[in-house]
Design a protein around this motif. Sequence first.
Motif, PDB file in Angstrom:
ATOM      1  N   PHE A  18       0.909  -1.114   0.014  1.00  0.00           N
ATOM      2  CA  PHE A  18      -0.003   0.043  -0.214  1.00  0.00           C
ATOM      3  C   PHE A  18       0.869   1.306   0.050  1.00  0.00           C
ATOM      4  O   PHE A  18       0.450   2.228  -0.391  1.00  0.00           O
ATOM      5  N   SER A  19       1.961   1.171   0.570  1.00  0.00           N
ATOM      6  CA  SER A  19       2.915   2.364   0.243  1.00  0.00           C
ATOM      7  C   SER A  19       3.250   2.691  -1.198  1.00  0.00           C
ATOM      8  O   SER A  19       3.454   3.679  -1.515  1.00  0.00           O
ATOM      9  N   MET A  20       3.414   1.330  -1.954  1.00  0.00           N
ATOM     10  CA  MET A  20       3.770   1.480  -3.422  1.00  0.00           C
ATOM     11  C   MET A  20       2.321   2.054  -4.309  1.00  0.00           C
ATOM     12  O   MET A  20       2.649   2.795  -5.118  1.00  0.00           O
ATOM     13  N   ILE A  21       1.124   1.649  -3.868  1.00  0.00           N
ATOM     14  CA  ILE A  21       0.090   1.982  -4.781  1.00  0.00           C
ATOM     15  C   ILE A  21      -0.966   2.887  -4.125  1.00  0.00           C
ATOM     16  O   ILE A  21      -2.036   3.400  -4.949  1.00  0.00           O
ATOM     17  N   GLY A  22      -0.543   3.457  -3.087  1.00  0.00           N
ATOM     18  CA  GLY A  22      -1.609   4.182  -2.464  1.00  0.00           C
ATOM     19  C   GLY A  22      -0.702   5.421  -1.805  1.00  0.00           C
ATOM     20  O   GLY A  22      -0.482   6.553  -2.626  1.00  0.00           O
ATOM     21  N   PRO A  23      -0.687   5.870  -0.572  1.00  0.00           N
ATOM     22  CA  PRO A  23      -1.063   5.090   0.410  1.00  0.00           C
ATOM     23  C   PRO A  23      -2.608   5.116   0.777  1.00  0.00           C
ATOM     24  O   PRO A  23      -3.037   4.083   1.464  1.00  0.00           O
ATOM     25  N   TYR A  24      -3.226   5.993   0.302  1.00  0.00           N
ATOM     26  CA  TYR A  24      -4.749   6.368   0.345  1.00  0.00           C
ATOM     27  C   TYR A  24      -5.177   6.375  -1.013  1.00  0.00           C
ATOM     28  O   TYR A  24      -4.811   6.716  -2.003  1.00  0.00           O
ATOM     29  N   PHE A  25      -6.708   6.064  -0.957  1.00  0.00           N
ATOM     30  CA  PHE A  25      -7.753   6.147  -1.981  1.00  0.00           C
ATOM     31  C   PHE A  25      -8.610   7.287  -2.180  1.00  0.00           C
ATOM     32  O   PHE A  25      -9.339   7.488  -0.777  1.00  0.00           O
ATOM     33  N   ASP A  26      -9.095   7.684  -3.249  1.00  0.00           N
ATOM     34  CA  ASP A  26     -10.184   8.456  -3.090  1.00  0.00           C
ATOM     35  C   ASP A  26     -11.537   7.779  -3.912  1.00  0.00           C
ATOM     36  O   ASP A  26     -11.673   8.044  -4.977  1.00  0.00           O
TER      37      ASP A  26
END
Length: 200
Positions: free
Chosen positions: A33-41
């Motif tokens: 999740f550090s690679m792909i985000g870490p957060y999403f909208d």
Amino acid sequence: MRVIAGEARGRALKAVPGTNTRPTTDKVKEAIFSMIGPYFDGGWALDLFAGTGGLGIEALSRGMEKAVFVDQDRNSISIIRANVATTGMTARSEIYTNDAGRAVKALEKRGMRFSAVFLDPPYRLTHMDELILQLDERKLLSDDAVIVVEHDGSHEYPEVIGRWEQRKRSAYGEIAVTLYRCRQDDRQDGDTEAGNGQQE
């Protein structure tokens, strides 16, 4: 196991009894999740070999609107239901008992579109490149989707799979994680919203 970050941060997750399921460790999950985000909208996540549901739940905790969990093992399905309930994610989750191939066909019929896909199959299954092509051919992937494949570190997936190119490969001991995103020149116009459905 626990939820690493977001609204359900710190909640403990149950494991599937026995040795048939290999849950993603907290260390690897945090790295993913550090690679792909870490957060999403917003957006929809697909956890296709869900096991405990840990990856899909983490995506929900970090801002995904909804997640679809698929596993063919009924023990896993029971654990996923318990984990989404514990983390308060039941209303944002759809959970199905099915194998990956049949699930992909069923999701296509509903016109669903995902912005994050997690593929963490048993390590003996090394055909995730074929599955990525199926997901794309059935228009289940938004152009801005990220695909995460967790696999045995000794296996190498292709640099390019159709429209999808490898953006990163990281190794964690005997485990490897390979990320794919759509090549810019191959993006297509299309609706990026997933259809609604009812939980099983």
